[in-house]
Design an enzyme around this catalytic site. Structure first.
Site, mmCIF file in Angstrom:
data_model
loop_
_atom_site.group_PDB
_atom_site.id
_atom_site.type_symbol
_atom_site.label_atom_id
_atom_site.label_comp_id
_atom_site.label_asym_id
_atom_site.label_seq_id
_atom_site.Cartn_x
_atom_site.Cartn_y
_atom_site.Cartn_z
ATOM 1 N N HIS A 122 0.799 -1.230 0.000
ATOM 2 C CA HIS A 122 0.000 0.000 0.000
ATOM 3 C C HIS A 122 0.830 1.277 0.000
ATOM 4 C CE1 HIS A 122 -3.371 -2.614 1.935
ATOM 5 N NE2 HIS A 122 -3.334 -2.747 0.626
ATOM 6 N N CYS A 134 3.271 13.262 -13.517
ATOM 7 C CA CYS A 134 3.533 13.938 -14.807
ATOM 8 C C CYS A 134 4.848 13.508 -15.466
ATOM 9 C CB CYS A 134 3.511 15.455 -14.587
ATOM 10 S SG CYS A 134 4.794 16.019 -13.434
ATOM 11 N N SER A 199 -6.889 -7.100 10.267
ATOM 12 C CA SER A 199 -8.304 -7.481 10.401
ATOM 13 C C SER A 199 -8.725 -8.335 9.211
ATOM 14 C CB SER A 199 -9.179 -6.225 10.469
ATOM 15 O OG SER A 199 -8.922 -5.415 9.320
HETATM 16 C C1 BV8 Z 1 -8.412 -2.286 -5.220
HETATM 17 C C2 BV8 Z 1 -3.000 3.028 2.400
HETATM 18 C C3 BV8 Z 1 -9.147 -2.556 -7.413
HETATM 19 C C4 BV8 Z 1 -3.721 4.312 2.663
HETATM 20 C C5 BV8 Z 1 -4.724 1.301 2.524
HETATM 21 C C6 BV8 Z 1 -16.612 -2.004 -2.082
HETATM 22 C C7 BV8 Z 1 -16.541 -0.727 -2.617
HETATM 23 C C8 BV8 Z 1 -15.330 -0.195 -3.051
HETATM 24 C C9 BV8 Z 1 -14.161 -0.924 -2.968
HETATM 25 C C10 BV8 Z 1 -14.238 -2.191 -2.429
HETATM 26 C C11 BV8 Z 1 -15.441 -2.727 -1.989
HETATM 27 N N1 BV8 Z 1 -15.205 -3.961 -1.517
HETATM 28 C C12 BV8 Z 1 -13.899 -4.233 -1.642
HETATM 29 C C13 BV8 Z 1 -13.292 -3.179 -2.205
HETATM 30 C C14 BV8 Z 1 -11.855 -3.088 -2.506
HETATM 31 C C15 BV8 Z 1 -11.139 -2.279 -1.428
HETATM 32 C C16 BV8 Z 1 -11.387 -2.867 -0.059
HETATM 33 O O1 BV8 Z 1 -10.795 -3.872 0.289
HETATM 34 N N2 BV8 Z 1 -12.250 -2.218 0.730
HETATM 35 C C17 BV8 Z 1 -12.537 -2.764 2.047
HETATM 36 C C18 BV8 Z 1 -12.511 -1.667 3.088
HETATM 37 C C19 BV8 Z 1 -13.889 -3.453 1.987
HETATM 38 N N3 BV8 Z 1 -9.743 -2.377 -1.768
HETATM 39 C C20 BV8 Z 1 -9.203 -1.447 -2.568
HETATM 40 O O2 BV8 Z 1 -9.787 -0.471 -2.963
HETATM 41 C C21 BV8 Z 1 -7.771 -1.721 -2.999
HETATM 42 N N4 BV8 Z 1 -7.680 -1.534 -4.413
HETATM 43 O O3 BV8 Z 1 -9.101 -3.199 -4.869
HETATM 44 O O4 BV8 Z 1 -8.316 -1.873 -6.501
HETATM 45 C C22 BV8 Z 1 -9.000 -1.944 -8.710
HETATM 46 C C23 BV8 Z 1 -9.025 -2.782 -9.816
HETATM 47 C C24 BV8 Z 1 -8.906 -2.212 -11.047
HETATM 48 C C25 BV8 Z 1 -8.779 -0.829 -11.209
HETATM 49 C C26 BV8 Z 1 -8.744 -0.007 -10.084
HETATM 50 C C27 BV8 Z 1 -8.862 -0.557 -8.829
HETATM 51 C C28 BV8 Z 1 -6.826 -0.740 -2.340
HETATM 52 C C29 BV8 Z 1 -6.782 -1.027 -0.869
HETATM 53 C C30 BV8 Z 1 -5.656 -0.210 -0.234
HETATM 54 C C31 BV8 Z 1 -6.243 0.867 0.652
HETATM 55 N N5 BV8 Z 1 -5.156 1.585 1.332
HETATM 56 N N6 BV8 Z 1 -3.690 1.945 3.083
HETATM 57 C C32 BV8 Z 1 -3.533 4.778 4.071
HETATM 58 O O5 BV8 Z 1 -2.953 4.058 4.913
HETATM 59 O O6 BV8 Z 1 -3.957 5.898 4.333
HETATM 60 S S1 BV8 Z 1 -5.427 0.047 3.398
HETATM 61 C C33 BV8 Z 1 -5.490 0.526 5.013
HETATM 62 O O7 BV8 Z 1 -6.428 -0.299 5.629
HETATM 63 C C34 BV8 Z 1 -4.233 0.283 5.799
HETATM 64 O O8 BV8 Z 1 -3.071 0.522 5.099
HETATM 65 C C35 BV8 Z 1 -4.329 -1.146 6.183
HETATM 66 O O9 BV8 Z 1 -3.657 -1.937 5.284
HETATM 67 C C36 BV8 Z 1 -5.782 -1.401 6.050
HETATM 68 C C37 BV8 Z 1 -6.342 -1.735 7.388
HETATM 69 O O10 BV8 Z 1 -6.133 -3.022 7.542
HETATM 70 P P1 BV8 Z 1 -5.289 -3.590 8.763
HETATM 71 O O11 BV8 Z 1 -3.845 -3.399 8.479
HETATM 72 O O12 BV8 Z 1 -5.791 -4.949 8.935
HETATM 73 O O13 BV8 Z 1 -5.623 -2.661 10.001
HETATM 74 P P2 BV8 Z 1 -6.946 -2.686 10.904
HETATM 75 O O14 BV8 Z 1 -6.920 -1.443 11.720
HETATM 76 O O15 BV8 Z 1 -8.130 -2.981 10.055
HETATM 77 O O16 BV8 Z 1 -6.744 -3.964 11.838
HETATM 78 C C38 BV8 Z 1 -5.684 -4.000 12.777
HETATM 79 C C39 BV8 Z 1 -5.649 -5.399 13.330
HETATM 80 O O17 BV8 Z 1 -4.560 -5.482 14.256
HETATM 81 C C40 BV8 Z 1 -6.901 -5.774 14.120
HETATM 82 O O18 BV8 Z 1 -7.283 -7.091 13.742
HETATM 83 C C41 BV8 Z 1 -6.429 -5.743 15.577
HETATM 84 O O19 BV8 Z 1 -7.086 -6.744 16.343
HETATM 85 C C42 BV8 Z 1 -4.989 -6.101 15.437
HETATM 86 N N7 BV8 Z 1 -4.112 -5.570 16.504
HETATM 87 C C43 BV8 Z 1 -4.264 -4.434 17.245
HETATM 88 N N8 BV8 Z 1 -3.205 -4.305 18.076
HETATM 89 C C44 BV8 Z 1 -2.375 -5.360 17.835
HETATM 90 C C45 BV8 Z 1 -2.946 -6.165 16.828
HETATM 91 N N9 BV8 Z 1 -2.356 -7.285 16.374
HETATM 92 C C46 BV8 Z 1 -1.165 -7.624 16.907
HETATM 93 N N10 BV8 Z 1 -0.545 -6.896 17.874
HETATM 94 C C47 BV8 Z 1 -1.116 -5.771 18.345
HETATM 95 N N11 BV8 Z 1 -0.498 -5.043 19.297
HETATM 96 ZN ZN ZN Z 2 3.657 16.943 -11.786
#
Ligand code: BV8
Ligand code: ZN
Length: 256
Positions: A122, A134, A199
């Site tokens: 990501h 660009c 998650s």
């Molecule tokens: C794509 C960068 C296709 C930015 C990130 C419906 C409508 C629209 C889109 C979609 C849809 N359904 C699915 C999609 C696709 C979408 C998607 O998955 N949406 C989800 C929300 C449903 N995905 C995309 O859009 C991806 N692109 O599919 O493109 C395409 C095809 C052709 C042409 C064009 C496009 C792009 C996805 C990338 C998004 N960008 N990050 C930024 O950071 O600002 S993702 C972002 O969320 C984070 O980077 C991270 O990766 C993610 C969150 O996930 P986690 O890392 O799991 O974090 P989270 O907080 O959720 O969970 C933390 C976990 O840790 C928990 O389980 C917790 O219990 C645990 N934890 C807590 N403390 C600890 C721990 N574990 C261990 N130790 C601890 N101490």
């Molecule tokens: Zn530029």
């Protein structure tokens, strides 16, 4: 916290595996003080939904709001240091050099901890690029060399004068093809995949454990909660990565 016996089972699988893949999410950086993606919305950002902000549409509608959110998160990442979980993964790579870390995180804490083979699905929050790429994809620009009024939102691209943006993958955007391909190869050839602190909600990252499993890999999950990956995990180690991973390393024996 998991029993010593369960920790030992995980350690034995890792010790006897040739190809280890690791998939990390925001949880692995939590103990370094970087809030998880959904926690990043505290304080002044609490009223926003990250998924609404981390999109090209949000940036075009309100570049200053989105840019300021990333500046706020960049400051937190810049202050963060690797925690024992990152360090344990770097140590594990020393013992199993084919180990590949596939991270969803946009910080560089795995690299700071010493991990060498890191795939960033990501992007990287510390880097900025021209919104229009660009000069080719990506047109990276070093913002530290640009004078701009920080109260006025994103700086302008020195090449074309239009907005700069964070070099991260927003929702609805494609992941970098080379990184995603490398992640799929590492997942498909893994004997074991360690899934840490995710998650499992965001695709295509969340499909990698299924790919690994479909090719016969064992799945070991480290997370204090259940996730979308838990149902396919062979071993679930309930707890925080900063405590669990050092215990697993220790159980692998001093010389691994
Ligand atoms: C794509 C960068 C296709 C930015 C990130 C419906 C409508 C629209 C889109 C979609 C849809 N359904 C699915 C999609 C696709 C979408 C998607 O998955 N949406 C989800 C929300 C449903 N995905 C995309 O859009 C991806 N692109 O599919 O493109 C395409 C095809 C052709 C042409 C064009 C496009 C792009 C996805 C990338 C998004 N960008 N990050 C930024 O950071 O600002 S993702 C972002 O969320 C984070 O980077 C991270 O990766 C993610 C969150 O996930 P986690 O890392 O799991 O974090 P989270 O907080 O959720 O969970 C933390 C976990 O840790 C928990 O389980 C917790 O219990 C645990 N934890 C807590 N403390 C600890 C721990 N574990 C261990 N130790 C601890 N101490
Ligand atoms: Zn530029």
């Amino acid at each position: 916290m998991p029993s010593d016996n369960l920790i030992q089972q995980a350690a034995d699988i890792l010790r006897t595996s040739k190809n280890i893949a690791v998939l990390t999410g925001a949880g692995v950086s939590k103990e370094s003080g970087v809030p998880t993606f959904r926690d990043a919305m505290d304080g002044l950002w609490a009223r926003f939904d990250p998924q609404q902000l981390a999109t090209p549409t949000a940036f075009m509608q309100n570049p200053r709001l989105v840019w300021d959110w990333y500046e706020y998160r960049r400051e937190m990442v810049a202050k963060a240091r690797p925690n024992p979980g990152h360090l344990a993964l770097a140590e594990l790579e020393k013992r199993a050099p084919s180990l590949t870390v596939i991270t969803q995180n946009v910080d560089d804490l795995h690299e700071q901890a010493g991990s060498k083979n890191v795939i960033h699905l990501h992007g990287n929050i510390a880097r900025s690029k021209c919104f229009y790429n660009c000069k080719g994809d990506p047109t990276i620009v070093d913002v530290s060399k640009i004078e701009y009024d920080k109260t006025q939102g994103p700086p302008s691209c020195p090449h074309c004068g239009r907005w700069l943006r964070p070099d991260v993958v927003w929702f609805g955007e494609m992941l970098p093809v080379d990184q995603l391909d490398a992640a799929k190869i590492a997942s498909a050839s893994a004997d074991v995949m360690l899934v840490i602190g995710t998650s499992g909600l965001v695709t295509p990252a969340a499909t990698l454990p299924e790919l690994a499993k479909s090719r016969g890999a064992k799945i070991i999950e480290v997370n204090p909660d259940d996730s979308m990956i838990t149902r396919i995990a062979d071993i679930k180690l309930d707890g925080v990565s900063g405590e669990i991973l050092p215990r697993v390393l220790e159980a692998m024996g001093k010389n691994g």
